[in-house]
Design a protein around this motif. Structure first.
Motif, short mmCIF file in Angstrom:
data_model
loop_
_atom_site.label_atom_id
_atom_site.label_comp_id
_atom_site.label_asym_id
_atom_site.label_seq_id
_atom_site.Cartn_x
_atom_site.Cartn_y
_atom_site.Cartn_z
N GLY A 263 14.09 -11.62 15.08
CA GLY A 263 14.18 -11.36 13.65
C GLY A 263 13.78 -12.53 12.79
N LYS A 264 13.26 -13.60 13.41
CA LYS A 264 12.86 -14.79 12.66
C LYS A 264 11.54 -14.56 11.94
N LEU A 265 11.45 -15.03 10.70
CA LEU A 265 10.25 -14.83 9.89
C LEU A 265 9.08 -15.64 10.45
N LEU A 266 7.95 -14.95 10.66
CA LEU A 266 6.72 -15.61 11.09
C LEU A 266 5.71 -15.71 9.96
N ASN A 267 5.62 -14.65 9.14
CA ASN A 267 4.68 -14.64 8.03
C ASN A 267 5.04 -13.47 7.11
N LYS A 268 4.37 -13.41 5.96
CA LYS A 268 4.65 -12.35 5.00
C LYS A 268 3.47 -12.22 4.05
N GLY A 269 3.45 -11.12 3.28
CA GLY A 269 2.37 -10.96 2.32
C GLY A 269 2.60 -9.77 1.41
N THR A 270 1.83 -9.75 0.34
CA THR A 270 1.86 -8.64 -0.61
C THR A 270 0.42 -8.18 -0.81
N PRO A 271 -0.04 -7.28 0.06
CA PRO A 271 -1.44 -6.84 -0.02
C PRO A 271 -1.68 -5.91 -1.20
N THR A 272 -2.93 -5.65 -1.48
CA THR A 272 -3.30 -4.79 -2.60
C THR A 272 -4.04 -3.56 -2.10
N GLY A 273 -3.97 -2.49 -2.86
CA GLY A 273 -4.82 -1.31 -2.67
C GLY A 273 -4.80 -0.67 -1.31
N GLY A 274 -4.68 0.65 -1.28
CA GLY A 274 -4.80 1.41 -0.04
C GLY A 274 -3.69 1.20 0.95
N LEU A 275 -2.48 0.87 0.48
CA LEU A 275 -1.36 0.68 1.39
C LEU A 275 -1.01 1.99 2.10
N PRO A 276 -0.31 1.92 3.22
CA PRO A 276 0.22 3.15 3.81
C PRO A 276 1.05 3.90 2.78
N PRO A 277 1.15 5.22 2.88
CA PRO A 277 1.90 5.99 1.88
C PRO A 277 3.31 5.44 1.68
N LEU A 278 3.81 5.55 0.46
CA LEU A 278 5.13 5.02 0.12
C LEU A 278 6.21 5.57 1.06
N LYS A 279 6.14 6.85 1.39
CA LYS A 279 7.13 7.45 2.29
C LYS A 279 7.14 6.75 3.63
N GLU A 280 5.96 6.39 4.14
CA GLU A 280 5.87 5.70 5.43
C GLU A 280 6.52 4.31 5.32
N ARG A 281 6.25 3.61 4.23
CA ARG A 281 6.80 2.28 4.06
C ARG A 281 8.32 2.31 3.93
N MET A 282 8.82 3.31 3.21
CA MET A 282 10.27 3.44 3.06
C MET A 282 10.93 3.79 4.40
N THR A 283 10.31 4.68 5.14
CA THR A 283 10.86 5.06 6.45
C THR A 283 10.82 3.89 7.41
N ASN A 284 9.77 3.10 7.33
CA ASN A 284 9.67 1.91 8.17
C ASN A 284 10.89 1.01 7.98
#
Length: 306
Positions: A263-284
């Motif tokens: 569970g240790k953080l390796l990297n992160k980001g805030t990408p733009t445009g064309g993300l997976p559907p919101l429902k998929e991200r919430m379920t993730n």
């Protein structure tokens, strides 16, 4: 005399090991559970001093030495797969919880299906990605995640034959697993996953060879919120994950973290445009909630709301 100096200083929390080695000396240093470290040194000068620091409550150990030389490779990991400290800064650094090696491959006794050297090489790629890499268009960011995980971008391949268009593009295929045996199947132990779930052909086609023995795949994360995890990586392949993608539960679910098996953080980001559907991200996020894999995502979410 091969070893000039071996000195142990042990308290309830700290072990300090100092080795001063002669030219060409190979050292195999094994600290039994809860921590085991395998060190191979190829030294060109006399009296090189290496200081190794790690946290542990108890240990037993042995040191052997011989004249054979090999590449430098060393690291410390905890029983959760977390890297505590690299001894030498090298892309080949690896370690695992076993005193056994097979053809110079380190075997993780808790998860013997882990391609350990490959797993650590993947994490090095992830942590070494350039600043800003994850803040561009999602399609490009996803390709970088695939590359870091040792996978080819094959959106036009036949599913089951190397297709990776789904990888990190839905709620579930977000575990980058480095496995020794690509042909392991689900015997029914992984709930919610098809019986068999044969992935071997696709793994062999899609895996990049330069990260070490074994293969890579974006395996299903369902079951990862249990302890121990009951997902495809840990049960079907008996392997730790190199990293997991988790969408942060902020208002937009537009930021992700990549975390390792502990569970240790390796990297992160805030990408733009064309993300997976919101429902998929919430379920993730929901499938990791209240587990060690949600900790870093929760931290980011709380920072944004505070």
């Amino acid at each position: 005399q091969i070893l000039d100096l071996i000195q142990y200083e042990v308290s309830s929390f700290l072990l300090v090991s100092r080795l001063s080695l002669y030219e060409g000396t190979t050292i195999n240093f094994v600290i039994n559970p809860p921590l085991i470290v395998h060190l191979n040194f190829s030294m060109r000068s006399v009296s090189n001093l290496v200081s190794c620091f790690l946290y542990t409550a108890a240990f037993s150990g042995r040191v052997t030495a011989g004249a054979n030389s090999s590449n430098i490779s060393a690291a410390f990991v905890t029983s959760r797969g977390e890297v505590l400290r690299k001894i030498v800064d090298t892309a080949g650094a690896y370690a695992a919880f076993s005193s056994t090696t097979t053809n110079n491959m380190i075997i993780d006794q808790d998860y013997p299906g882990t391609a350990v050297e490959r797993m650590f090489a993947i994490r090095e790629r992830v942590t070494g990605l350039e600043d800003g890499w994850a803040n561009g268009p999602w399609d490009e960011v996803r390709r970088r995640i695939l590359w870091a995980g040792g996978l080819r971008d094959l959106p036009d391949a036949v599913p089951g034959k190397g297709y990776t268009g789904h990888s990190f593009n839905d709620y579930n295929h977000v575990d980058l697993t480095a496995m020794r045996d690509a042909d392991n199947e689900n015997d029914g132990s992984v709930k919610g996953i098809a019986l068999g779930n044969f992935l071997g052909d696709g793994i062999r086609v899609a895996s990049l060879p330069e990260l070490g023995p074994g293969g890579s795949w974006s395996t299903c994360a369902i079951g990862c919120n249990k302890e121990p995890p009951q997902d495809v990586a840990h049960v079907q392949f008996r392997a730790r994950i190199a990293f997991k993608l988790v969408w942060v539960p902020n208002n937009e679910y537009d930021t992700f973290v990549l975390v390792d098996d502990a569970g240790k953080l390796l990297n992160k980001g805030t990408p733009t445009g064309g993300l997976p559907p919101l429902k998929e991200r919430m379920t993730n996020y929901r499938i990791v909630a209240n587990s060690k894999y949600a900790v870093e995502a929760d931290k980011l979410a709380s920072e944004k709301t505070s």
